[in-house]
Design a protein around this motif. Structure first.
Motif, PDB file in Angstrom:
ATOM      1  N   TRP A 271      47.152  52.652   9.330  1.00  0.00           N
ATOM      2  CA  TRP A 271      48.071  52.588  10.461  1.00  0.00           C
ATOM      3  C   TRP A 271      47.360  52.298  11.780  1.00  0.00           C
ATOM      4  O   TRP A 271      46.181  52.567  11.940  1.00  0.00           O
ATOM      5  CB  TRP A 271      48.837  53.908  10.594  1.00  0.00           C
ATOM      6  CG  TRP A 271      49.610  54.235   9.363  1.00  0.00           C
ATOM      7  CD1 TRP A 271      49.331  55.223   8.461  1.00  0.00           C
ATOM      8  CD2 TRP A 271      50.767  53.575   8.872  1.00  0.00           C
ATOM      9  NE1 TRP A 271      50.249  55.213   7.450  1.00  0.00           N
ATOM     10  CE2 TRP A 271      51.145  54.210   7.675  1.00  0.00           C
ATOM     11  CE3 TRP A 271      51.529  52.498   9.336  1.00  0.00           C
ATOM     12  CZ2 TRP A 271      52.249  53.813   6.939  1.00  0.00           C
ATOM     13  CZ3 TRP A 271      52.630  52.100   8.589  1.00  0.00           C
ATOM     14  CH2 TRP A 271      52.975  52.755   7.408  1.00  0.00           C
TER      15      TRP A 271
ATOM     16  N   CYS B   2      52.160  56.355  16.147  1.00  0.00           N
ATOM     17  CA  CYS B   2      51.803  55.505  15.017  1.00  0.00           C
ATOM     18  C   CYS B   2      52.877  54.429  14.866  1.00  0.00           C
ATOM     19  O   CYS B   2      54.063  54.692  15.092  1.00  0.00           O
ATOM     20  CB  CYS B   2      51.716  56.357  13.752  1.00  0.00           C
ATOM     21  SG  CYS B   2      51.436  55.408  12.253  1.00  0.00           S
TER      22      CYS B   2
ATOM     23  N   CYS C 184      54.042  53.493  12.298  1.00  0.00           N
ATOM     24  CA  CYS C 184      54.971  53.993  11.283  1.00  0.00           C
ATOM     25  C   CYS C 184      56.088  54.822  11.916  1.00  0.00           C
ATOM     26  O   CYS C 184      57.201  54.881  11.389  1.00  0.00           O
ATOM     27  CB  CYS C 184      54.233  54.802  10.212  1.00  0.00           C
ATOM     28  SG  CYS C 184      53.346  56.239  10.833  1.00  0.00           S
TER      29      CYS C 184
END
Length: 125
Positions: free
Chosen positions: A98, A62, A64
């Protein structure tokens, strides 16, 4: 056809048809396309991003998970990911908020095939 699909096709044609560099020289077109891919991974941040994605559990990461590793802004990370995506080395899939990235192992395999001699000597340690 998306830009990524077009780049994968071009990469496949440029690299997939090429024998190792030690056997025959690249055409001008093949050299241009290969240089774009090598330029994409020639940046330390992009090379590290590629490695982080490839080695992440499940083979995908991801955004993130990637952003916190670098002391760079989100837009800068996004730019580097875009360069890798446009070079055909990774793909991204949006899931909610995401984006999850995966490496295209076939693209890396074709690159390595160009660099390795036909009969690479065994690596000894």
């Amino acid at each position: 056809m998306s830009n990524q699909e077009r780049m994968l096709t071009v990469l496949s044609e440029a690299v997939g048809c090429c024998s190792p560099l030690v056997r025959e020289p690249l055409s001008a077109e093949q050299a241009v396309e290969l240089s774009r891919v090598f330029k994409a991974i020639g940046d330390p941040v992009r090379l590290r991003l590629l490695s982080l994605i490839a080695s992440h559990e499940g083979g995908e990461a991801c955004v993130c998970d990637l952003s916190g590793v670098f002391e760079l802004t989100g837009p800068t990370i996004s730019h580097h990911l875009k360069v890798l995506r446009e070079a055909g080395l990774i793909s991204g899939e949006r899931r909610g908020t995401w984006v999850y990235y995966r490496v295209h192992p076939e693209a890396l395999g074709r690159l390595s095939a160009v660099l390795l001699p036909d009969e690479a000597p065994a690596v000894t340690g």
